[in-house]
Motif scaffolding. Sequence first.
Motif, PDB file in Angstrom:
ATOM      1  N   ALA A   1       3.371 -50.464 -21.683  1.00 16.80           N
ATOM      2  CA  ALA A   1       3.236 -49.098 -21.167  1.00 16.80           C
ATOM      3  C   ALA A   1       4.049 -48.103 -21.992  1.00 16.80           C
ATOM      4  CB  ALA A   1       3.667 -49.046 -19.707  1.00 16.80           C
ATOM      5  N   GLY A   2       5.205 -48.528 -22.513  1.00 16.73           N
ATOM      6  CA  GLY A   2       6.011 -47.625 -23.318  1.00 16.73           C
ATOM      7  C   GLY A   2       5.277 -47.129 -24.540  1.00 16.73           C
ATOM      8  N   LEU A   3       4.361 -47.947 -25.045  1.00 14.40           N
ATOM      9  CA  LEU A   3       3.558 -47.556 -26.205  1.00 14.40           C
ATOM     10  C   LEU A   3       2.270 -46.847 -25.791  1.00 14.40           C
ATOM     11  CD1 LEU A   3       2.641 -47.860 -29.253  1.00 14.40           C
ATOM     12  CD2 LEU A   3       1.618 -50.038 -28.530  1.00 14.40           C
ATOM     13  N   ALA A   4       1.603 -47.377 -24.768  1.00 11.67           N
ATOM     14  CA  ALA A   4       0.226 -46.978 -24.482  1.00 11.67           C
ATOM     15  C   ALA A   4       0.083 -45.966 -23.360  1.00 11.67           C
ATOM     16  CB  ALA A   4      -0.593 -48.230 -24.149  1.00 11.67           C
ATOM     17  N   ALA A   5       1.172 -45.453 -22.790  1.00 12.68           N
ATOM     18  CA  ALA A   5       1.076 -44.518 -21.667  1.00 12.68           C
ATOM     19  C   ALA A   5       0.148 -43.331 -21.939  1.00 12.68           C
ATOM     20  CB  ALA A   5       2.470 -44.025 -21.271  1.00 12.68           C
ATOM     21  N   PRO A   6       0.082 -42.771 -23.171  1.00 15.29           N
ATOM     22  CA  PRO A   6      -0.846 -41.655 -23.410  1.00 15.29           C
ATOM     23  C   PRO A   6      -2.310 -41.991 -23.139  1.00 15.29           C
ATOM     24  CG  PRO A   6       0.786 -41.752 -25.161  1.00 15.29           C
ATOM     25  CD  PRO A   6       0.962 -42.998 -24.344  1.00 15.29           C
ATOM     26  N   LEU A   7      -2.665 -43.282 -23.104  1.00 20.37           N
ATOM     27  CA  LEU A   7      -4.044 -43.669 -22.834  1.00 20.37           C
ATOM     28  C   LEU A   7      -4.451 -43.398 -21.391  1.00 20.37           C
ATOM     29  CD1 LEU A   7      -4.259 -47.091 -24.728  1.00 20.37           C
ATOM     30  CD2 LEU A   7      -5.047 -44.859 -25.504  1.00 20.37           C
ATOM     31  N   LEU A   8      -3.476 -43.171 -20.520  1.00 20.70           N
ATOM     32  CA  LEU A   8      -3.806 -42.854 -19.127  1.00 20.70           C
ATOM     33  C   LEU A   8      -4.641 -41.588 -19.017  1.00 20.70           C
ATOM     34  CD1 LEU A   8      -0.364 -43.660 -17.461  1.00 20.70           C
ATOM     35  CD2 LEU A   8      -2.520 -44.902 -17.072  1.00 20.70           C
ATOM     36  N   HIS A   9      -4.606 -40.742 -20.024  1.00 19.33           N
ATOM     37  CA  HIS A   9      -5.341 -39.478 -19.990  1.00 19.33           C
ATOM     38  C   HIS A   9      -6.650 -39.544 -20.774  1.00 19.33           C
ATOM     39  CE1 HIS A   9      -1.686 -37.868 -18.272  1.00 19.33           C
ATOM     40  NE2 HIS A   9      -1.006 -38.285 -19.325  1.00 19.33           N
ATOM     41  N   ALA A  10      -7.010 -40.726 -21.277  1.00 19.60           N
ATOM     42  CA  ALA A  10      -8.227 -40.865 -22.087  1.00 19.60           C
ATOM     43  C   ALA A  10      -9.446 -41.090 -21.199  1.00 19.60           C
ATOM     44  CB  ALA A  10      -8.076 -42.030 -23.069  1.00 19.60           C
ATOM     45  N   ASP A  11     -10.587 -40.624 -21.685  1.00 18.87           N
ATOM     46  CA  ASP A  11     -11.876 -40.873 -21.033  1.00 18.87           C
ATOM     47  C   ASP A  11     -12.571 -41.987 -21.815  1.00 18.87           C
ATOM     48  OD1 ASP A  11     -14.369 -40.928 -19.931  1.00 18.87           O
ATOM     49  OD2 ASP A  11     -14.869 -38.833 -20.342  1.00 18.87           O
ATOM     50  N   PHE A  12     -12.658 -43.169 -21.214  1.00 13.88           N
ATOM     51  CA  PHE A  12     -13.207 -44.321 -21.908  1.00 13.88           C
ATOM     52  C   PHE A  12     -14.698 -44.518 -21.656  1.00 13.88           C
ATOM     53  CE2 PHE A  12      -8.683 -45.419 -21.838  1.00 13.88           C
ATOM     54  CZ  PHE A  12      -8.503 -45.775 -23.168  1.00 13.88           C
ATOM     55  N   THR A  13     -15.387 -43.504 -21.177  1.00 13.61           N
ATOM     56  CA  THR A  13     -16.810 -43.646 -20.880  1.00 13.61           C
ATOM     57  C   THR A  13     -17.613 -43.985 -22.131  1.00 13.61           C
ATOM     58  OG1 THR A  13     -16.614 -42.050 -19.081  1.00 13.61           O
ATOM     59  CG2 THR A  13     -18.832 -42.510 -19.900  1.00 13.61           C
ATOM     60  N   HIS A  14     -17.302 -43.311 -23.240  1.00 13.24           N
ATOM     61  CA  HIS A  14     -18.067 -43.536 -24.471  1.00 13.24           C
ATOM     62  C   HIS A  14     -17.140 -43.425 -25.676  1.00 13.24           C
ATOM     63  CE1 HIS A  14     -21.110 -42.668 -27.681  1.00 13.24           C
ATOM     64  NE2 HIS A  14     -21.702 -43.656 -27.059  1.00 13.24           N
ATOM     65  N   THR A  15     -16.133 -44.264 -25.675  1.00 10.23           N
ATOM     66  CA  THR A  15     -15.213 -44.315 -26.805  1.00 10.23           C
ATOM     67  C   THR A  15     -14.584 -45.691 -26.837  1.00 10.23           C
ATOM     68  OG1 THR A  15     -13.384 -43.170 -27.911  1.00 10.23           O
ATOM     69  CG2 THR A  15     -13.176 -43.506 -25.541  1.00 10.23           C
ATOM     70  N   SER A  16     -13.930 -46.026 -27.939  1.00 10.17           N
ATOM     71  CA  SER A  16     -13.304 -47.338 -28.071  1.00 10.17           C
ATOM     72  C   SER A  16     -11.810 -47.231 -27.793  1.00 10.17           C
ATOM     73  CB  SER A  16     -13.520 -47.898 -29.480  1.00 10.17           C
ATOM     74  OG  SER A  16     -12.743 -47.187 -30.422  1.00 10.17           O
ATOM     75  N   LEU A  17     -11.260 -48.320 -27.305  1.00  3.79           N
ATOM     76  CA  LEU A  17      -9.829 -48.362 -27.039  1.00  3.79           C
ATOM     77  C   LEU A  17      -9.031 -48.128 -28.312  1.00  3.79           C
ATOM     78  CD1 LEU A  17      -7.316 -49.021 -25.325  1.00  3.79           C
ATOM     79  CD2 LEU A  17      -7.728 -51.434 -25.867  1.00  3.79           C
ATOM     80  N   TYR A  18      -9.434 -48.762 -29.403  1.00  2.00           N
ATOM     81  CA  TYR A  18      -8.643 -48.678 -30.626  1.00  2.00           C
ATOM     82  C   TYR A  18      -8.669 -47.277 -31.235  1.00  2.00           C
ATOM     83  CZ  TYR A  18      -8.635 -53.766 -30.253  1.00  2.00           C
ATOM     84  OH  TYR A  18      -8.475 -55.053 -29.811  1.00  2.00           O
TER      85      TYR A  18
END
Length: 273
Positions: free
Chosen positions: A166-183
């Motif tokens: 979580a210390g690294l990836a917390a900004p991903l909480l605001h991402a919309d993953f409907t049509h995008t890749s995690l990486y």
Amino acid sequence: MGDASSPAGGPRGAARPDRSSPLPLWAQVRDDLRGRLTDGEFGADGAPFPGELALVEQYGVSRHTVREALRSLRAEGLVVAERGRPPRLAVPAEIEQPLGALYSLFASVEAAGRTQRSVVRVLDVRADGVFAARLGLEESAPLLHLERLRLADDEPLAVDRVWLPAGLAAPLLHADFTHTSLYDELALRTGVRLTGGREVLRAVVPTAAERRLLGIDADVAAFAVDRLGLAGDRPVEWRHTLVRGDRFTARAEFSAREGYRLDLAGAGRELSR
């Protein structure tokens, strides 16, 4: 079997079984259906594959006989016959992934001419000692957990579960993953790009809940893919992906001169899963 009557140049149609033959009725129906499939009577340029009741009428046999014939054709990989659904032609796996390469499920779906979409089921921060340990962290370390149902042309393809520090990836909480890749999102929001990792692929029998998510029956297998993703020497991702076996295939390459190699030509491709 008796002669089939059909217009010249048209589909030959069903040939009724010969009840004096030592070959069981179901095997005669199977062989005739196999011939009709080979002749292209069904499929993209032909008629839809008949349902069970239509086959009962065409061949003049019992429903049990038809089901035995379909069961044999299904074992050969020629048809898909699922409980509660009409039988249909089997098609080659739609999504192909190279083994031993930094591949992208997102990109592979769209490269196959399909539209990739995800339904986010979970996106939160939690503690999980098992996955923290797999990432080389203290058991109490907070993890960002993302669970998605991956769709190809709005049909379920995979259930994807990911854990990241979580210390690294917390900004991903605001991402919309409907049509995008995690990486892609990880690189955009944190500046971290995966450089490699370890992966294990195995065949599994999905649970009843997983079958419902994937929209498959009990006789359809699945692949489980476990991945530890690294950025340099640092573990940044543990991923468990469950992929429908009827829509997914894994590919490796080998030759007499070079031996077995796992898609080395694609090993430099950037991850965008």
